[in-house]
Design an enzyme around this catalytic site. Structure first.
Site, PDB file in Angstrom:
ATOM      1  CG  ASN A  28      -1.981  -1.072   1.270  1.00 35.85           C
ATOM      2  OD1 ASN A  28      -2.087  -1.392   0.111  1.00 35.85           O
ATOM      3  ND2 ASN A  28      -2.386  -2.052   2.240  1.00 35.85           N
ATOM      4  CG  ASP A  44       7.229  -0.873   3.883  1.00 35.71           C
ATOM      5  OD1 ASP A  44       7.809  -1.584   3.446  1.00 35.71           O
ATOM      6  OD2 ASP A  44       6.712  -0.659   4.439  1.00 35.71           O
TER       7      ASP A  44
END
Length: 182
Positions: free
Chosen positions: A18, A45
């Site tokens: 996402n 991330d």
């Protein structure tokens, strides 16, 4: 920056994240934005989901990818392709994040700064396999992808962390600090 929605056919839920991966045209525009300065920083991330959590198709797979090990060489491929210069890649991944987030003594090679350095080398083409994944999850969506760079050495706080594929497991990072607001 790397995958397109066409890659869902082979990578399936492994590349679910996402925001979602979009079309080749979207990727081209993201790359243009990198080159012309509309994108100021690059980061990733680290979503080390178990491989079992990435199964069941895009509707059921957990979002996120374990990309930190491959973020630098992926960006170096963009340098190789002429999308961005080496200097601009360093700005995007080191200088600009340190400036943007006002991180103390990091992001630059300067006296008094923490020596967080990666030494890379262009190399013959090589293919990523899950066998080289350092993350505890032991998989990567980059498996099967071809790269032309290798990270030979990394230094964290001036300590030699990675030496030609061998990690010094005794070294630990430090908590970052931020400049005090005036």
């Amino acid at each position: 920056m790397y995958f397109t929605n066409d890659d869902y056919a082979t990578k399936k839920g492994l590349i679910k994240c996402n925001p979602s991966i979009k079309t080749a045209a979207d990727r081209t525009e993201l790359r243009r934005a990198l080159a012309d300065g509309r994108i100021e920083t690059i980061g990733t991330d680290h979503a080390p989901h178990l491989l079992s959590q990435k199964q069941g198709g895009c509707a059921k797979a957990t979002s996120g990818m374990p990309m930190i090990q491959f973020s630098l060489i992926t960006m170096l491929e963009l340098v190789r392709e002429g999308v961005i210069s080496m200097e601009h890649m360093v700005d995007l991944m080191a200088h600009n994040p340190a400036k943007r987030f006002e991180i103390d003594n990091r992001g630059f090679i300067r006296e008094g700064f923490k020596a967080d350095i990666a030494i890379v080398q262009p190399t013959e083409a090589w293919v990523v396999s899950n066998e080289i994944v350092e993350s505890k999850c032991k998989w990567t969506p980059m498996a099967g992808e071809t790269f032309h760079w290798r990270v030979l050495h990394t230094f964290c706080n001036g300590q030699h962390l990675l030496n030609k594929g061998v990690f010094n497991t005794e070294i630990r990072g430090e908590q970052i600090t931020f400049r005090k607001k005036k």
